[in-house]
Design an enzyme around this catalytic site. Sequence first.
Site, short mmCIF file in Angstrom:
data_model
loop_
_atom_site.label_atom_id
_atom_site.label_comp_id
_atom_site.label_asym_id
_atom_site.label_seq_id
_atom_site.Cartn_x
_atom_site.Cartn_y
_atom_site.Cartn_z
N GLU A 75 -5.73 -28.23 -10.22
CA GLU A 75 -4.75 -27.91 -8.99
C GLU A 75 -4.98 -26.43 -8.56
O GLU A 75 -4.20 -26.09 -8.04
CB GLU A 75 -3.35 -28.13 -9.86
CG GLU A 75 -3.12 -29.38 -10.45
CD GLU A 75 -2.91 -30.46 -9.36
OE1 GLU A 75 -3.45 -30.29 -8.29
OE2 GLU A 75 -2.25 -31.51 -9.94
N TYR A 121 22.68 -19.43 -7.46
CA TYR A 121 21.36 -19.12 -7.72
C TYR A 121 20.27 -19.98 -7.52
O TYR A 121 18.90 -19.46 -7.31
CB TYR A 121 21.37 -19.14 -9.38
CG TYR A 121 22.16 -17.77 -9.89
CD1 TYR A 121 21.37 -16.72 -10.31
CD2 TYR A 121 23.40 -17.78 -10.13
CE1 TYR A 121 21.95 -15.53 -11.18
CE2 TYR A 121 23.94 -16.41 -10.62
CZ TYR A 121 23.16 -15.62 -10.98
OH TYR A 121 23.81 -14.45 -11.46
#
Length: 215
Positions: A75, A121
Amino acid sequence: MSETTQAREKITQMAKSMFDRGLTHGSTGNISMRLSDGSLLVTPTGSSMGFLDPERISHLSEDGTLLSGDKPTKEMPLHSAFYQTRAATGAVVHLHSCHSVALSLLPGIDPDNVLPPLTAYGIMQLGKVKLLPFFVPGDPEMGNAVRGLAGKRSAVLLANHGPVVAGKDLEAAVFAMEELEANARLAVLLHGMPVAALTPDQISRVIDRFDVDWT
């Protein structure tokens, strides 16, 4: 202890923490971290994040040449794209975390921002999370899709695959990834229910207070 040795130990510690808490499993997931000289440490292909050997973590030069350790994750196109388009990136984390993957499969999610505004958050640590289409694992087109965002997003969700998060350092990237998975879990648990999400005014206040990039 050298910077490289310290960084290898830190990657191993953070990776094991996520593995032990079920955020990743088997040989899934990968981490990269940029060193002060511009070189990268990257978890090896096929390795388990719960059982990393620090000495076998891949060390790559700025141009991608393997300097030491095992072959890096397939990846790498994802990781490289974030470093190339977001100058402040110091680390990248990619997981196959369960609730984030589940969220990518649900109907009706906004591809420009897959996380509903459920917590302050989530907005503070992630901004908008872009849904990218499905790619065969390791396909270089994943990196091109990230480059196409021109550095505007620090987090993306690969459909049927998992999230990728860039941060200023390893801790920031890991903590933001954990926040993404927590918010994805909330979104999946509450899917289809009448939820009291944050209002546009509340979102704006969070964005202004914490100088969040909301583009």
